[in-house]
Write a protein that holds these residues in place. Structure first.
Motif, PDB file in Angstrom:
ATOM      1  N   ARG A   1       0.557  -1.260  -0.345  1.00 49.43           N
ATOM      2  CA  ARG A   1       0.038  -0.416  -0.671  1.00 49.43           C
ATOM      3  C   ARG A   1       0.917   1.116  -0.168  1.00 49.43           C
ATOM      4  O   ARG A   1       1.886   1.072   0.355  1.00 49.43           O
TER       5      ARG A   1
ATOM      6  N   ASP B   1      -6.522   6.825  -3.251  1.00 54.49           N
ATOM      7  CA  ASP B   1      -7.723   5.699  -2.822  1.00 54.49           C
ATOM      8  C   ASP B   1      -7.730   5.299  -1.930  1.00 54.49           C
ATOM      9  O   ASP B   1      -6.807   5.126  -0.818  1.00 54.49           O
TER      10      ASP B   1
ATOM     11  N   LYS C   1      -8.271   2.753  -0.123  1.00 56.30           N
ATOM     12  CA  LYS C   1      -7.873   1.240   0.033  1.00 56.30           C
ATOM     13  C   LYS C   1      -6.925   1.488  -0.012  1.00 56.30           C
ATOM     14  O   LYS C   1      -5.878   0.535   0.830  1.00 56.30           O
ATOM     15  N   GLN C   2      -5.944   2.592  -0.364  1.00 53.34           N
ATOM     16  CA  GLN C   2      -4.256   2.863  -0.853  1.00 53.34           C
ATOM     17  C   GLN C   2      -3.781   1.766  -1.430  1.00 53.34           C
ATOM     18  O   GLN C   2      -2.643   0.956  -1.319  1.00 53.34           O
ATOM     19  N   THR C   3      -4.487   1.223  -2.004  1.00 51.59           N
ATOM     20  CA  THR C   3      -3.735   0.186  -3.435  1.00 51.59           C
ATOM     21  C   THR C   3      -3.776   1.041  -4.851  1.00 51.59           C
ATOM     22  O   THR C   3      -2.607   0.191  -5.888  1.00 51.59           O
TER      23      THR C   3
END
Length: 116
Positions: A31, A63, A65-67
């Motif tokens: 991430r 984003d 979700k940190q992906t």
């Protein structure tokens, strides 16, 4: 404006447009997160976190979700350079399909060794 830069600027249609690149991290635990306004911290499966310092004229969005990481700038070459540096931190692995890759990039999954 005289010399070589004048025709180059006039002939380039995207001088005033923003260039955008999107990177995705695809593995459990990989991430990216923003720390303040100047640092991006990457967790990419190493024993330590990787910290990148952002320039002030460079925009970055991550984003929830940190992906997924998106970065913007007016200079196309700089956007490509920074995205290549981020991708080089953990390039995509063809055997496990893990790593940081460009959005829309397809990898062929390779078959590993077969046990006998």
């Amino acid at each position: 404006m005289h010399g070589l830069p004048a025709p180059l600027v006039r002939s380039h249609p995207k001088v005033f447009l923003r260039e955008t690149k999107e990177l995705r991290s695809s593995a459990i635990g990989y991430r990216a997160e923003l720390k303040g306004k100047t640092m991006v911290v990457f967790t990419l499966g190493f024993s330590h976190q990787i910290v990148m310092i952002r320039c002030r004229w460079y925009d970055c969005a991550i984003d929830p979700k940190q992906t997924r990481l998106e970065h913007h700038r007016h200079d196309r070459q700089k956007v490509g350079q920074v995205s290549a540096e981020i991708r080089a931190l953990r390039p995509p692995d063809p055997y496990k399909n893990k790593g940081v890759r460009y959005a829309g990039e397809r990898l062929k999954k390779k078959v590993g060794k077969t046990g006998r």
